[in-house]
Design an enzyme around this catalytic site. Structure first.
Site, PDB file in Angstrom:
ATOM      1  CG  LEU C  58      -2.252   0.589   1.242  1.00 12.46           C
ATOM      2  CD1 LEU C  58      -2.960   0.375   2.571  1.00 12.46           C
ATOM      3  CD2 LEU C  58      -2.273   2.018   0.832  1.00 12.46           C
ATOM      4  CD  GLU C  60      -1.251   5.114  -2.507  1.00 16.08           C
ATOM      5  OE1 GLU C  60      -0.427   5.568  -1.689  1.00 16.08           O
ATOM      6  OE2 GLU C  60      -2.246   4.452  -2.154  1.00 16.08           O
ATOM      7  CD  GLN C  82      -7.931   0.559  -3.616  1.00 20.13           C
ATOM      8  OE1 GLN C  82      -8.126   1.004  -2.497  1.00 20.13           O
ATOM      9  NE2 GLN C  82      -7.472  -0.665  -3.834  1.00 20.13           N
ATOM     10  N   PRO C  89       0.017  10.899  -3.493  1.00 25.15           N
ATOM     11  CG  PRO C  89      -0.275   9.311  -1.790  1.00 25.15           C
ATOM     12  CD  PRO C  89      -0.996   9.996  -2.917  1.00 25.15           C
ATOM     13  CG  HIS C 129     -13.406   7.554  -1.851  1.00 27.06           C
ATOM     14  ND1 HIS C 129     -13.094   7.954  -0.587  1.00 27.06           N
ATOM     15  CD2 HIS C 129     -13.004   6.266  -1.948  1.00 27.06           C
ATOM     16  CE1 HIS C 129     -12.542   6.929   0.068  1.00 27.06           C
ATOM     17  NE2 HIS C 129     -12.475   5.902  -0.734  1.00 27.06           N
TER      18      HIS C 129
HETATM   19  C1  TPP Z   1      -3.345   6.740   0.308  1.00 29.44           C
HETATM   20  C2  TPP Z   1      -4.437   5.733   0.154  1.00 29.44           C
HETATM   21  N1  TPP Z   1      -4.309   4.734  -0.717  1.00 29.44           N
HETATM   22  C3  TPP Z   1      -5.296   3.839  -0.898  1.00 29.44           C
HETATM   23  C4  TPP Z   1      -6.452   3.913  -0.177  1.00 29.44           C
HETATM   24  C5  TPP Z   1      -7.589   2.908  -0.420  1.00 29.44           C
HETATM   25  N2  TPP Z   1      -7.716   2.043   0.749  1.00 29.44           N
HETATM   26  C6  TPP Z   1      -8.631   2.265   1.699  1.00 29.44           C
HETATM   27  S1  TPP Z   1      -8.475   1.227   2.979  1.00 29.44           S
HETATM   28  C7  TPP Z   1      -7.184   0.422   2.276  1.00 29.44           C
HETATM   29  C8  TPP Z   1      -6.507  -0.700   3.004  1.00 29.44           C
HETATM   30  C9  TPP Z   1      -5.984  -0.278   4.336  1.00 29.44           C
HETATM   31  O1  TPP Z   1      -5.429  -1.346   5.018  1.00 29.44           O
HETATM   32  P1  TPP Z   1      -4.889  -1.197   6.491  1.00 29.44           P
HETATM   33  O2  TPP Z   1      -3.934  -0.046   6.571  1.00 29.44           O
HETATM   34  O3  TPP Z   1      -4.361  -2.511   6.905  1.00 29.44           O
HETATM   35  O4  TPP Z   1      -6.138  -0.775   7.365  1.00 29.44           O
HETATM   36  P2  TPP Z   1      -7.470  -1.592   7.582  1.00 29.44           P
HETATM   37  O5  TPP Z   1      -8.418  -1.156   6.524  1.00 29.44           O
HETATM   38  O6  TPP Z   1      -7.147  -3.040   7.521  1.00 29.44           O
HETATM   39  O7  TPP Z   1      -7.941  -1.181   8.940  1.00 29.44           O
HETATM   40  C10 TPP Z   1      -6.898   0.974   1.032  1.00 29.44           C
HETATM   41  C11 TPP Z   1      -5.843   0.491   0.121  1.00 29.44           C
HETATM   42  C12 TPP Z   1      -6.564   4.974   0.730  1.00 29.44           C
HETATM   43  N3  TPP Z   1      -7.650   5.146   1.483  1.00 29.44           N
HETATM   44  N4  TPP Z   1      -5.547   5.854   0.885  1.00 29.44           N
END
Ligand code: TPP
Ligand code: TPP
Ligand code: MG
Ligand code: MG
Lengths: 322, 345, 322, 345
Positions: C58, C60, C82, C89, C129
């Site tokens: 995760l 970018e 996404q 970023p 979003h």
């Molecule tokens: C900078 C960014 N990239 C992508 C996303 C899309 N996105 C939302 S939640 C998520 C996964 C997050 O995983 P984690 O940090 O483990 O937290 P969790 O949702 O498991 O609590 C992603 C990729 C985002 N919100 N922000």
């Protein structure tokens, strides 16, 4: 009034403002021990202590991101980005949070933070030390942008930015840092945001610019047979449309100059404002003189890229002959 | 530079299994406090379960489910002093309930209604941060700034396992250590970032091992054990308040629900593992612990549930009774001192 | 030809192109196991393997930064961001390297990478979003930008982007992902970059737009008594000035529509091109209809922000009545 | 996830001090190879010292001095196979000299002349990266991509201690480990980032401790000891080529010169410390080692110096003899297929 360089005027503003308001805090890479790579922050650490003039780790997003938190804790951070091109890592924090956080609190909190950085080319420096990224900043909601062209404005606009309750980006044309000098008022000096300046009066054509390009326009004006008015935009947002449109109404002709790459630069916004609000005043096309849609070249070629007074004058003649 | 010990690898636990593993205790938590934690978890659980229902009824929009994360959230939030600030991600959207925020506010946020805005100063809770990890530096800056002002407030920031891959996490953590910011970096390691398992997120054996790279202590705690989370957070806060800077806390759990209501995890998760994890979920574990201790009765449990349900009922009713937002809100708060052309569009 | 949704057309393009060229690699958050949060990449991992459809960490900037290196190793990476707002970023890598690296090698290397992302509002989603950040991309030298408005163009422009030897950003209007459906050619289908499309012929006023706003303009055209031509820009860079100026030459009037915040948006560039090159053709001001210089509002208010056909029609009437 | 040991904390050394500490050896390095390393260091030293002179004469622009970093650069670069790629920062601007690039090219880069451009494929050396740490992901992507293609090429990326604070370093390092990219992350820890000392950059006791957080091995090596650097890099490359992924190498040195020619370090550094460090600089240490070993004679040393000086002389002459660049170059290479309006400005 003393004659000062632009960078000394910046330094002066920081001293005066930090003296005035103990919640102002300067932070950035090498701003403390070294006083900044351009010495814009020289003396601040000795005068106000290492807590109010902070050498940060080398991480621009970290600088701006922690500044958001510092603002929440009641500070007024003034962040230095060492060069404009090294501000790119902080664009995420800027777009995602700096310009949005107040709105996200329904207006309950203020984020009176300032970001200052050197900008622009013409200084014969290695790659990525000569960009003009103001369009990225101006396009971002919630953020104001100022670019001075004189030492006095550098001091006054920075003071206004620091005092402003909203986030403000101040971009300092680094080619002007050491010359020309200019009269700078002592002590507190504020140039309100949102007011353009007629840098030269004229009747036949308006040359519109900001930052270093104001000087290029002033030189171009001398090359013309016609009488050119030069508008120094000073604050890109909020934009002083009145002064801009007033000048175009008077001359009926406009040349917009920016050093940044042409496509979707801030010059396009200036053209759009004129094309929308002053069409009846126009006696010819609105012409842009700009950098090109290519990376800023290695410095032995920079004069081929940065708009010159000749290019501006040629554009003005084209409009005048229309 | 100060000597920092390598991160703890053992997972801290307090709650036993009612069988071979004995129950522990947290010093200083009396029965009332234990029940406060219980009620907090019930409130969060109820909020979460009702929200999923409301979503299915079209009454809230996309919603980030936190079922099974209640121990992490309640255990850490209740360890804070009142003055301490919380920096939530979307996963902790309802954390304000633990500080007196109404469900109406949180539900409104998920209904895309500006009544979901709150004044961070009122609750000492920053706005919900949607982009991953970008709020870590905010928490660090806040804590650093409070310390500089001579205040004793600390900050607690929540983020996920996926968030540790972002530059923003890294830069924030480094600033925290360098500035000795009184902040707790609480990583909710639920093993997934949407569909990406932890093994594809990092090769680190333990996320807590990142701490040494910042010169800060790292601890691992069972995120299904509210008391272990409470204790680890309390310790971290004590260190912070004593001027020793940040701590990285890795709270282990498992995401047993879709990432958000819009997500269909069947494509990527292991249903059997999920089943097992659901059986071991944190509220049940704490419930059984309290009953073993003789602190929780059926009546108290029912009371907590009823109270939470009641709050949700009035919360959704109030949210739905709100008039549509004033269009003026679009322009009202972006700037204190807006450009004159703000309304041109 | 099959009727497809826009997102299925994207998926189709990825399948066809990856089949055609084994050096194409899709990478991003959740593109593999889950097939993308919008399912744009569904099936790719099964078909082409986890090495060519990579679930990344995760991060970018890490995605785009490693894509630069992958390109150096001979791959053609197609990076998914996404959501548009989570592309911020990666702006640093984009501005600093993606648009610059070929130039930095004196043209010795190519960086045929593609960045695709959903964009825009109208989908009732949480904060960040629903942004429309195309101006940041278009302003960046060395980078091309396309935004489709139909399923067929979504397929064809993405294929063109992937085949293009330069870095291309393709922004897919997410409000159009699931409807309307449209005819999409089977198999290989390429819509060349740099060609605008007349989405509706008309005589009295030109409505200029791209992405979702093309549909808004088509609706607005129906509201007018006059005959409106709608130009779908399709490729923001390179811009098809010929089609744009040709239409304005014909109608003499232009309304430029963008969903993004007004100030220094790409709409300003469109206005600037017209104001500079077609001034004699104009019978009135060039009017913009845009989002506002504020953060995209919470979704219960999004209809107050996103330009509507009524707002576009009102602007067109203003220009027509001039 | 694989078990990764904590980073080594002992600083690896091979070269003794000619007194109490005995000299070691690197297996597989015969006399000819030892002298190759020597000549490489002399060439770099000469490039650096001459560049500072040329700068003072106005013949090159701002220049990033690497005096005292030659052991790190030569020791690591010569450990590479020919096919391996190098990703330099501005501090390793002259690394190409070790692969047959002419001083003319490197000098032209610092003269702001496009003749300073090279074809990365020709030398397997990426372009010099000016922004800190942003090239780390490039190296990782390259190595990952080469591995995916079944090639055996590895990548070596240079960056400084300050660079470890950047998100780009973090994201790159994490990708490297996750993708098992065959890459060596070589941190030139010269204790300064311009005026910022390491103690204000991080609270980590050892930068190598960051490695565990990525699940990769970390080693520390005396950056003034060319053989130790050679050996550590060789080991890391062997791991990489065997499919075990990246290694973080922390090479310790001390920046005894201004950051760049434009910098005045007197405001912030400790002159006495600098004096001590200069006395212990890497080329002298290696020179004395080789003489103790009986491998280096006065004649060979002089030869190496003369040869390097000769190259620099013809290099600067050639750079200065270049015609001013063709203005066309401004437009020539930004796009393969440029927008038709490219020349409008
Ligand atoms: C900078 C960014 N990239 C992508 C996303 C899309 N996105 C939302 S939640 C998520 C996964 C997050 O995983 P984690 O940090 O483990 O937290 P969790 O949702 O498991 O609590 C992603 C990729 C985002 N919100 N922000
Ligand atoms: C992103 C970015 N921020 C700031 C700079 C300005 N800058 C150039 S060198 C430098 C210090 C780098 O320190 P370090 O990483 O330790 O490398 P060293 O110069 O010591 O080799 C800084 C801040 C830059 N080049 N890039
Ligand atoms: Mg997670
Ligand atoms: Mg350094």
């Amino acid at each position: 009034m003393a004659e000062k360089t632009l960078v000394d005027a910046v330094n002066d503003a920081l001293h005066v403002e930090m003296e005035r308001d103990a919640t102002i805090m300067v932070m950035g890479e090498d701003v403390g021990r070294a006083g900044g790579v351009f010495r814009a922050t020289a003396g601040l650490r000795d005068r106000f202590g290492a807590d109010r003039c902070v050498d940060t780790p080398l991480a621009e997003a970290g600088i701006l991101g922690t500044a958001v938190g510092l603002a929440m804790a009641g500070w007024r951070p003034v962040c230095e980005m060492q060069y404009e091109s090294f501000s790119y890592p902080c664009l995420d924090q800027l777009i995602t949070h700096v310009g949005r956080y107040r709105w996200r609190t329904g207006g309950a909190m203020e984020f009176p933070l300032t970001i200052r950085m050197p900008t622009g080319g013409g200084v014969r420096a290695p790659e990525l030390h000569e960009d003009s990224p103001e369009a990225y900043y101006v396009h971002t909601p919630g953020v104001k942008v100022a670019i001075p062209s004189t030492p006095a404005d550098a001091k006054g606009l920075l003071a206004a930015a620091i005092r402003d309750p909203d986030p403000v980006v101040v971009m300092e044309p680094k080619v002007l840092y050491r010359s020309p000098r200019g009269e700078v008022p002592e002590g507190e000096h504020v140039v309100p945001l949102g007011r353009a300046r007629i840098a030269r009066e004229g009747a036949d054509v308006t040359l519109v610019a900001y930052g270093a390009m104001v000087h290029t326009c002033l030189e171009a004006a001398e090359l013309l047979d016609a009488s050119a008015e030069v508008v120094d935009i000073r604050t890109l947002k909020p934009l002083d449309e009145e002064t801009l449109l007033g000048s175009v109404a008077k001359t009926g002709r406009a040349v917009v100059v920016q050093e940044a790459p042409r496509v979707a630069g801030f010059g396009a916004e200036l053209v759009a404002v004129i094309a929308e609000k002053a069409i009846l005043d126009l006696q010819g096309p609105i012409v842009r003189v700009t950098g090109y849609d290519v990376p800023f070249p290695y410095w032995s070629l920079e004069h081929e890229y940065v708009p010159t007074s000749e290019r501006v004058a040629a554009a003005a003649r084209k409009v005048l002959d229309y | 530079m100060a000597q920092v010990l390598p991160a703890e690898h053992d997972v801290r636990r307090i709650i036993g299994d009612g069988d071979g593993v004995a129950d522990g205790e947290v010093e200083g938590l009396d029965d009332a406090a234990l029940l406060d934690l219980y009620r907090a978890m019930v409130l969060l659980r109820t909020y979460d379960e009702r929200s999923v229902v409301y979503h299915s009824q079209g009454r809230v929009g996309t919603y980030a489910i936190f079922w099974g994360h209640e121990a992490i959230q309640a255990g850490s939030a209740l360890a804070l002093a009142d003055e301490d600030w919380i920096f939530p991600s979307y996963r902790e959207s309802a954390i304000g309930l633990l500080r007196g925020m109404t469900p109406e506010t949180v539900l409104s946020w998920w209904r895309g209604h500006p009544a979901g805005w709150w004044n961070p100063r009122e609750f000492r809770i920053a706005s919900i941060t949607v982009p991953i990890a970008t709020h870590v530096p905010h928490a660090v800056g806040y804590a650093w700034g409070a310390r500089l002002k001579g205040e004793s407030a600390c900050a607690l920031v929540y983020f996920g396992d996926g968030a540790t891959s972002e530059g923003a996490f890294h830069e924030g953590a480094n600033f925290a250590a360098v500035m000795r910011a009184p902040v707790v970096l609480l990583c909710n390691n639920n093993q997934w970032a949407i569909s990406t398992p932890l093994s594809a997120q990092t090769r680190a054996e333990f996320l807590a091992d990142k701490a040494a790279g910042y010169g800060m202590p790292g601890v691992r705690v069972d995120g299904g054990d509210v008391l272990a989370v409470y204790q680890a957070t309390s310790e971290a806060l004590a260190r912070a308040r004593a001027g020793h800077g940040p701590t990285f806390v890795e709270a282990l759990t498992y995401r047993c629900a879709p990432h958000v209501t819009a997500d269909d995890p069947t494509a990527y998760w292991d249903a059997q593992r999920v089943e097992r994890e659901r059986e071991n979920e944190c509220l049940g574990r704490y419930d059984r612990y309290l009953r073993r201790l003789g602190v929780l009765s059926d009546e108290l449990a029912e009371d907590a549930r009823d109270d939470a349900l009641e709050r949700m009922k009035s919360g959704i009713a109030a949210a739905e009774a709100l008039p549509p937002p004033d269009p003026e809100v679009v322009f009202a708060s972006a700037y204190v001192d807006p450009p004159p052309t703000l309304r041109e569009g």
